[in-house]
Scaffold this motif. Structure first.
Motif, mmCIF file in Angstrom:
data_model
loop_
_atom_site.group_PDB
_atom_site.id
_atom_site.type_symbol
_atom_site.label_atom_id
_atom_site.label_comp_id
_atom_site.label_asym_id
_atom_site.label_seq_id
_atom_site.Cartn_x
_atom_site.Cartn_y
_atom_site.Cartn_z
ATOM 1 N N GLY A 82 0.823 -1.438 0.173
ATOM 2 C CA GLY A 82 0.342 0.102 0.470
ATOM 3 C C GLY A 82 0.685 1.360 -0.051
ATOM 4 N N TYR A 83 2.235 1.003 0.756
ATOM 5 C CA TYR A 83 2.525 2.077 0.829
ATOM 6 C C TYR A 83 3.298 2.077 -0.114
ATOM 7 C CZ TYR A 83 0.664 3.297 5.417
ATOM 8 O OH TYR A 83 0.048 3.850 6.005
ATOM 9 N N ASP A 283 -3.314 -8.169 16.241
ATOM 10 C CA ASP A 283 -4.789 -6.980 16.342
ATOM 11 C C ASP A 283 -4.964 -6.782 15.016
ATOM 12 O OD1 ASP A 283 -5.497 -7.826 19.129
ATOM 13 O OD2 ASP A 283 -4.541 -6.070 19.339
ATOM 14 N N SER A 284 -3.282 -6.512 13.790
ATOM 15 C CA SER A 284 -3.490 -6.071 12.852
ATOM 16 C C SER A 284 -3.247 -5.220 12.941
ATOM 17 C CB SER A 284 -4.232 -6.497 11.665
ATOM 18 O OG SER A 284 -4.823 -8.199 11.735
ATOM 19 N N SER A 299 -4.755 3.068 12.594
ATOM 20 C CA SER A 299 -4.613 2.657 10.886
ATOM 21 C C SER A 299 -4.704 1.566 11.663
ATOM 22 C CB SER A 299 -3.420 2.318 10.446
ATOM 23 O OG SER A 299 -3.546 3.910 10.357
ATOM 24 N N ALA A 300 -5.391 0.163 10.756
ATOM 25 C CA ALA A 300 -5.536 -1.277 10.614
ATOM 26 C C ALA A 300 -6.228 -2.157 9.699
ATOM 27 C CB ALA A 300 -6.662 -1.915 12.034
ATOM 28 N N LEU A 301 -5.693 -3.383 9.655
ATOM 29 C CA LEU A 301 -6.101 -4.104 8.255
ATOM 30 C C LEU A 301 -7.851 -4.442 8.305
ATOM 31 C CD1 LEU A 301 -2.253 -5.547 7.196
ATOM 32 C CD2 LEU A 301 -3.547 -3.812 5.874
#
Length: 301
Positions: A82-83, A283-284, A299-301
């Protein structure tokens, strides 16, 4: 002197928190950070540089279990992909331990495997050319990672473990825990320790819920007022006395990052930005932080 007289405590509180500007003004020319004193012209130059760095972003990820390829590594590749494809890549990635699902204590016998896993992490980053060339990577050990002991402060990960990783990622820096970073005029402290659990376990009197009932906010208030990252008894958390100053929070920094396995949180306390990126493997969760505006993106997935 009478030994049978008992005292009664009516109120118990923290020492007052001193404003950062007042602390610096009280000791002009004294370098608390350790990077050397700056002239007035150099400071003004950093202020202008900071104003132009509006696109700079730090990505902080804690608990990256490299031996859990199916879950952790796959998620990490998603984050990096993503980055890699954004217009402006993050200027800094901060990888905080633990880097293994099992504590690397005396019974741990898989150091060669951990070395290979760090090498694979380097290959993953190396396969993304924009991140490899334009971003820096900061690696901070966790409480259960390889090291000479569990005392604080902890030295950087052994070179044997990270050597292959650094071959693939020349912009990587293996730092101590805690670690201090200076971004232009701002001072940022990174600390990876399951501090919330240990502080609550050692708590004799439950904190008052009059102002807040959030344990993380109580934790932030405690360490900032005590001006120390780990105000626990030495019997609970040993500290190398000659290096205790590495845990000091005086003058108060601009930002404190408390890597913890507890729930992801952010809290701005009297001008100090504090946050916990959470546990990525569990917890992603992770954090994208913009130091120029001191904006925290949970942020989280």
């Amino acid at each position: 002197m009478r030994w049978d007289v008992q005292g009664q405590v009516k109120t118990c509180g923290f020492p007052p928190l001193e404003d950062r500007d007042k602390s610096i003004a009280a000791f002009p020319g004294l370098d608390f950070f350790g990077g050397g004193t700056l002239t007035k012209e150099e400071t003004l130059g950093l202020v202008e540089m900071e104003k132009r760095a509006v696109n700079d972003m730090f990505v902080i990820i804690s608990d990256i279990w490299l031996d859990n390829e199916e879950k952790t590594i796959a998620k990490l590749e998603t984050v990096l992909d993503g980055y890699e494809n954004v217009d402006v890549v993050p200027s800094l990635f901060v990888f905080m331990g633990n880097f293994c699902t099992h504590p690397c204590n005396i019974s741990f016998s898989s150091f060669s495997n951990l070395r290979l896993q760090f090498g694979k992490l380097g290959q993953i980053i190396g396969a993304r050319p924009r991140l490899k060339e334009q971003s820096r990577f900061l690696v901070i050990p966790g409480p259960d990672d390889p090291g000479p002991s569990t005392v604080l402060p902890r030295c950087a990960l052994p070179k044997y473990v990270t050597e292959e990783f650094q071959k693939h990622v020349p912009n990587a820096i293996c730092a101590s825990n805690p670690c201090r970073v200076k971004f232009c005029t701002q001072e940022i402290v990174f600390f990876r320790q399951d501090l919330l659990y240990r502080m609550r376990r050692s708590c004799l009197i439950h904190p008052s819920a009059e102002e807040t009932s959030d344990p993380f906010e109580h934790l932030v208030a405690t360490i900032t007022h005590q001006s120390h990252l780990c105000p626990l008894p030495l019997s609970v958390q040993p500290i190398i006395w000659n290096y205790d100053h590495c845990l000091h929070l005086y003058p108060a920094p601009h930002t404190i990052v408390l890597g913890d396995k507890s729930e992801q949180k952010t809290f701005n306390y009297v001008g100090i930005t504090c946050f916990n990126p959470g546990s990525f493997s569990n917890d992603s969760t992770f954090v994208a932080y913009r130091p120029c505006t001191r904006e925290v993106e949970l942020s989280a997935l």
